[in-house]
Motif scaffolding. Structure first.
Motif, short mmCIF file in Angstrom:
data_model
loop_
_atom_site.label_atom_id
_atom_site.label_comp_id
_atom_site.label_asym_id
_atom_site.label_seq_id
_atom_site.Cartn_x
_atom_site.Cartn_y
_atom_site.Cartn_z
N GLU A 127 0.81 -1.21 0.00
CA GLU A 127 0.00 0.00 0.00
C GLU A 127 0.84 1.26 0.00
OE1 GLU A 127 -2.39 0.13 3.57
OE2 GLU A 127 -0.73 -0.56 4.78
N GLY A 174 -7.06 -1.37 9.47
CA GLY A 174 -7.64 -0.04 9.34
C GLY A 174 -8.33 0.37 10.63
N GLU A 209 -14.60 2.06 12.75
CA GLU A 209 -15.54 3.12 12.37
C GLU A 209 -16.65 3.24 13.42
OE1 GLU A 209 -15.17 5.08 9.77
OE2 GLU A 209 -13.45 4.04 8.92
N ARG A 255 -14.64 -6.01 7.44
CA ARG A 255 -14.77 -4.95 6.44
C ARG A 255 -13.41 -4.55 5.88
NH1 ARG A 255 -13.52 -0.04 6.97
NH2 ARG A 255 -13.71 0.01 9.25
N GLU A 256 -12.43 -4.33 6.76
CA GLU A 256 -11.10 -3.92 6.31
C GLU A 256 -10.46 -4.96 5.40
OE1 GLU A 256 -9.60 -1.13 6.32
OE2 GLU A 256 -10.72 0.01 7.79
N ARG A 294 -12.01 -7.19 3.54
CA ARG A 294 -12.76 -7.18 2.27
C ARG A 294 -12.36 -5.99 1.41
NH1 ARG A 294 -17.18 -7.35 4.55
NH2 ARG A 294 -17.74 -5.16 4.41
N GLU A 295 -12.26 -4.80 2.02
CA GLU A 295 -11.92 -3.60 1.25
C GLU A 295 -10.49 -3.62 0.73
OE1 GLU A 295 -14.86 -0.49 3.67
OE2 GLU A 295 -12.69 -0.35 3.96
N GLU A 296 -9.56 -4.16 1.51
CA GLU A 296 -8.15 -4.08 1.14
C GLU A 296 -7.64 -5.28 0.36
OE1 GLU A 296 -5.66 -3.04 4.46
OE2 GLU A 296 -6.60 -1.06 4.63
N LEU A 353 -9.94 -3.26 -5.03
CA LEU A 353 -9.29 -2.96 -3.76
C LEU A 353 -9.41 -1.47 -3.45
CD1 LEU A 353 -6.04 -5.10 -4.22
CD2 LEU A 353 -8.28 -5.79 -3.33
N ASP A 354 -9.33 -1.14 -2.16
CA ASP A 354 -9.38 0.25 -1.69
C ASP A 354 -8.35 1.11 -2.41
OD1 ASP A 354 -11.38 0.65 0.14
OD2 ASP A 354 -10.08 0.57 1.90
N ASP A 355 -8.65 2.40 -2.50
CA ASP A 355 -7.65 3.37 -2.98
C ASP A 355 -6.41 3.26 -2.11
OD1 ASP A 355 -9.38 4.29 -4.93
OD2 ASP A 355 -10.03 6.04 -3.77
N ILE A 412 -4.26 0.84 -2.13
CA ILE A 412 -3.77 -0.53 -2.09
C ILE A 412 -3.30 -0.90 -3.49
CG2 ILE A 412 -4.31 -2.95 -1.61
CD1 ILE A 412 -4.48 -1.20 0.89
#
Length: 156
Positions: A33, A46, A49, A60-61, A63-65, A105-107, A109
């Motif tokens: 990243e 991450g 929240e 969630r983290e 899955r997103e990453e 993937l998340d911005d 990554i």
């Protein structure tokens, strides 16, 4: 006693983060990243929240990453790390990989991939945090704590 640099009227609070230690066939899932220090390696991780439980946050983290769906199985450890301007209280979970969802993937990554312990050691200068290797080594030693240690009292 440590003095709060912002004054006695301001209470200091660490950032609460979650991370996942995910192992499959002797390899660990890491993300590559963008950070303020350049490209670095980390476990999927991450910030917690508002309104989330720690278990919801780690799923969630991940899955997103990484695009992986996981199942938290144990609390690996709680790690306090010291950044340049803040501290992070990191709850790291042992998670079982279930399915690669193939989602974007998340911005920030660049990639998510599986690494052997030896590869992780070789990448040590590029680790985002010392908590990455601390968690992997705790995992390899067999450290596990039951998820029942965690109590989300807002959900009751």
């Amino acid at each position: 006693m440590t003095v709060n640099p912002k004054g006695p009227e301001t209470r200091w609070k660490p950032n609460v983060t979650v991370a996942a230690c995910i192992e499959r066939e002797g390899r660990f899932l890491l993300v590559h990243e963008h950070t303020q220090q350049g490209l670095r390696y980390n476990q999927p991780a991450g910030h917690l929240e508002p309104g989330e439980t720690l278990l919801e946050a780690v799923c969630r983290e991940v899955r997103e990453e990484t695009a992986w769906q996981v199942e938290p199985q144990a609390l690996l450890g709680i790690y306090l790390t010291h950044g340049a301007a803040t501290q992070y209280l990191r709850f790291c979970f042992v998670c079982r990989p279930l399915e690669d969802l193939g989602t974007p993937l998340d911005d920030g990554i660049v990639a998510a991939d599986w690494f052997s312990y030896e590869q992780i050691l070789a990448l040590r200068p590029l680790h985002r945090t010392p908590a990455l290797l601390a968690g992997i080594e705790d995992f390899r030693r067999g450290q596990r704590h039951p998820l029942e240690l965690l109590h989300d009292l807002a959900a009751t």
